[in-house]
Design a protein around this motif. Structure first.
Motif, PDB file in Angstrom:
ATOM      1  N   THR A 179      10.356   8.511  16.011  1.00 35.83           N
ATOM      2  CA  THR A 179      11.711   8.059  16.323  1.00 35.83           C
ATOM      3  C   THR A 179      12.268   7.244  15.162  1.00 35.83           C
ATOM      4  O   THR A 179      11.524   6.570  14.446  1.00 35.83           O
ATOM      5  N   GLY A 180      13.557   7.315  15.001  1.00 32.89           N
ATOM      6  CA  GLY A 180      14.208   6.513  13.975  1.00 32.89           C
ATOM      7  C   GLY A 180      15.049   7.341  13.032  1.00 32.89           C
ATOM      8  O   GLY A 180      14.524   8.223  12.346  1.00 32.89           O
ATOM      9  N   ASP A 181      16.369   7.073  13.000  1.00 31.32           N
ATOM     10  CA  ASP A 181      17.250   7.792  12.086  1.00 31.32           C
ATOM     11  C   ASP A 181      16.946   7.495  10.620  1.00 31.32           C
ATOM     12  O   ASP A 181      17.359   8.247   9.731  1.00 31.32           O
ATOM     13  N   ALA A 198      16.790   4.288   4.072  1.00 35.92           N
ATOM     14  CA  ALA A 198      15.891   5.343   4.537  1.00 35.92           C
ATOM     15  C   ALA A 198      14.465   5.073   4.066  1.00 35.92           C
ATOM     16  O   ALA A 198      14.240   4.411   3.048  1.00 35.92           O
ATOM     17  N   ILE A 199      13.512   5.589   4.822  1.00 40.07           N
ATOM     18  CA  ILE A 199      12.098   5.492   4.445  1.00 40.07           C
ATOM     19  C   ILE A 199      11.418   6.831   4.748  1.00 40.07           C
ATOM     20  O   ILE A 199      11.853   7.573   5.633  1.00 40.07           O
ATOM     21  N   PHE A 200      10.386   7.137   3.993  1.00 38.21           N
ATOM     22  CA  PHE A 200       9.619   8.339   4.276  1.00 38.21           C
ATOM     23  C   PHE A 200       8.728   8.111   5.502  1.00 38.21           C
ATOM     24  O   PHE A 200       8.191   7.019   5.710  1.00 38.21           O
ATOM     25  N   ASN A 201       8.577   9.160   6.290  1.00 36.12           N
ATOM     26  CA  ASN A 201       7.861   9.073   7.568  1.00 36.12           C
ATOM     27  C   ASN A 201       6.350   9.154   7.336  1.00 36.12           C
ATOM     28  O   ASN A 201       5.750  10.219   7.419  1.00 36.12           O
ATOM     29  N   SER A 202       5.721   8.020   7.069  1.00 33.81           N
ATOM     30  CA  SER A 202       4.280   7.993   6.832  1.00 33.81           C
ATOM     31  C   SER A 202       3.482   8.047   8.130  1.00 33.81           C
ATOM     32  O   SER A 202       2.404   8.643   8.192  1.00 33.81           O
ATOM     33  N   ASN A 203       4.008   7.417   9.199  1.00 33.14           N
ATOM     34  CA  ASN A 203       3.272   7.372  10.470  1.00 33.14           C
ATOM     35  C   ASN A 203       2.938   8.766  10.983  1.00 33.14           C
ATOM     36  O   ASN A 203       1.859   9.002  11.527  1.00 33.14           O
ATOM     37  N   ARG A 204       3.863   9.695  10.827  1.00 28.69           N
ATOM     38  CA  ARG A 204       3.665  11.041  11.351  1.00 28.69           C
ATOM     39  C   ARG A 204       2.419  11.684  10.746  1.00 28.69           C
ATOM     40  O   ARG A 204       1.668  12.374  11.436  1.00 28.69           O
ATOM     41  N   ASP A 226      18.149   8.846  17.030  1.00 28.30           N
ATOM     42  CA  ASP A 226      18.365   7.630  17.819  1.00 28.30           C
ATOM     43  C   ASP A 226      19.583   7.808  18.721  1.00 28.30           C
ATOM     44  O   ASP A 226      20.620   7.140  18.575  1.00 28.30           O
ATOM     45  N   GLN A 227      19.463   8.713  19.672  1.00 26.24           N
ATOM     46  CA  GLN A 227      20.518   8.978  20.654  1.00 26.24           C
ATOM     47  C   GLN A 227      19.863   9.144  22.024  1.00 26.24           C
ATOM     48  O   GLN A 227      18.808   9.787  22.146  1.00 26.24           O
ATOM     49  N   ARG A 228      20.474   8.617  23.030  1.00 27.04           N
ATOM     50  CA  ARG A 228      19.870   8.613  24.364  1.00 27.04           C
ATOM     51  C   ARG A 228      19.606  10.033  24.873  1.00 27.04           C
ATOM     52  O   ARG A 228      18.505  10.343  25.323  1.00 27.04           O
ATOM     53  N   GLU A 229      20.598  10.907  24.791  1.00 23.04           N
ATOM     54  CA  GLU A 229      20.416  12.249  25.340  1.00 23.04           C
ATOM     55  C   GLU A 229      19.380  13.040  24.555  1.00 23.04           C
ATOM     56  O   GLU A 229      18.590  13.798  25.132  1.00 23.04           O
ATOM     57  N   ALA A 230      19.379  12.873  23.228  1.00 27.16           N
ATOM     58  CA  ALA A 230      18.385  13.560  22.416  1.00 27.16           C
ATOM     59  C   ALA A 230      16.981  13.065  22.743  1.00 27.16           C
ATOM     60  O   ALA A 230      16.023  13.849  22.792  1.00 27.16           O
TER      61      ALA A 230
END
Length: 401
Positions: A179-181, A198-204, A226-230
């Motif tokens: 999660t996170g734009d 912005a940051i690179f997605n290391s956790n994934r 970062d949207q409720r419906e998504a």
């Protein structure tokens, strides 16, 4: 909440998954046994030689230097005749000891003569260099218990009692969401063109690897906007056909953190503040029929929280009974004078002197510390550390295995 209390509460939810499967023993590394393995034979099946040498009767060698005629040759896989008194049998490692022989003298202590005799240079004793039938595994004994996570040696043990296939627990199906734009995947933009904020997605990347190393079937569903419906749609998809939904980030109370209300809308959620550092926010609950586990977004906090909470949870789902964190008593070669009220996990590595060195920057976003280090010190709340103190060391090789 103290970590031990949180772990106990989490494990109480982790009922072993229903369903087992049979897999080839050659492909069972890392799987968890679903049933006890009981041996239908004894191992070794017969008395056999532990050495290349000569099988003989001790009574025929009353003193060193006696020469005996060699009456037969017994190789592994063949069976010799009963040993004639006053003779020796040339024998090789693993070969059955012939009836009548009560010792094997290794060839280094013997000298073969041109006349077909062998001179025994030592005085043997009964049972010397003989592996007795059943000394490894007794007939009808349990060699491995249900709930054992199979390592290479265990596979060899199962094969030694003739098991071509093994009954194992079903693999947990884990859906991973980021999660996170602000997250960008490596390769989307060159590093030097990374947008501000912005940051690179290391956790994934490390979460994928950790989940797979624990023997789970992983579905990587990528990043959730970062949207409720998504977020609601992503969680519904993740819960369908999975046992566990795992997320990183989005479990705090900010206006852009939509995981919490989305999980509550689709199931139930407990948001715990765990008294550990790094790592404090941790969420667990259910989305539909799937377990939900939410990790903090800071990389080291996510890594540590996975190791101390998610790892034992995923192992328990597979029926592993002992999920305690393996630790080693080690010497601290550093000072940590400022005690924290939380239980701390300090990144360290072993040095040539047998002690532990501390990474200088212990921030929850410093992922470098987990690569430089080879484990963590599990430091109790309120505990300062002086050089020479004995500390509890948890190696990454165990926590990430």
């Amino acid at each position: 909440m103290p970590l031990d209390e949180a772990l106990a509460a989490l494990l109480a939810r982790a009922l072993p998954l229903a369903g087992t499967e049979s897999v080839p023993t050659l492909q069972a590394d890392g799987r968890v046994l679903a049933q006890d393995l009981v041996s239908a034979l004894q191992v070794p099946a017969f008395d056999n030689s532990a050495m290349d040498g000569y099988a003989l009767r001790c009574a025929d060698v009353a003193a060193p230097g006696i020469a005996l005629p060699v009456s037969q040759r017994i190789a592994a896989g063949s069976v010799g005749a009963p040993l004639q008194g006053g003779t020796a049998a040339r024998i090789f490692t693993g070969a059955p000891v012939p009836p009548g022989a009560d010792a094997v003298v290794m060839q280094e202590d013997c000298v073969a003569q041109d006349d077909g005799t062998v001179r025994v240079q030592t005085q043997p004793h009964s049972g010397q260099n003989i592996r007795r039938a059943g000394e490894d595994i007794a007939l009808g004994s349990t060699v491995l218990h249900a709930g054992t996570r199979l390592a290479p040696a265990a596979l060899g043990l199962a094969a030694s009692i003739g098991l071509e296939h093994l009954p194992v627990a079903r693999r947990p199906r884990v859906a991973l969401l980021s999660t996170g734009d602000e997250l960008v995947m490596p390769g989307q933009v060159p590093p030097e063109q990374l947008p501000p904020g912005a940051i690179f997605n290391s956790n994934r990347f490390f979460l994928r690897a950790l989940v797979q190393r624990l023997g789970c079937e992983l579905t990587d569903l990528g990043k959730v906007p970062d949207q409720r419906e998504a977020t609601l749609a992503a969680l519904r998809e993740a819960a369908a056909g999975h046992d566990v939904v795992l997320t990183s980030g989005g479990v705090s109370v900010g206006e852009e953190d939509h995981i919490k209300p989305a999980v509550q809308a689709l199931g139930s959620l407990d948001l715990w503040q765990i008294a550990i550092k790094p790592g404090k926010p941790f969420a667990c609950g259910r989305v539909g029929q799937a377990h939900f586990l939410g990790l903090p977004g800071n990389p080291v906090a996510s890594f540590v929280t996975f190791a101390v909470l998610v790892r034992p949870f995923l192992l328990r789902l597979q029926g592993v009974r002992d999920v305690t964190m393996p630790s080693i008593a080690a010497r601290a070669d550093f000072a940590w004078p400022k005690a924290d009220k939380r239980r701390e996990f300090l990144r360290v590595r072993r040095n040539a002197a047998g002690g532990l060195d501390l990474y200088p920057h212990q921030g929850s976003g410093v992922l470098t510390s987990t690569v430089w280090g080879d484990g963590v010190v599990d430091n109790p709340p309120g505990q300062a550390i002086a050089p020479g103190d004995t500390v509890r060391y948890l190696p990454f090789s165990e926590l990430a295995a």
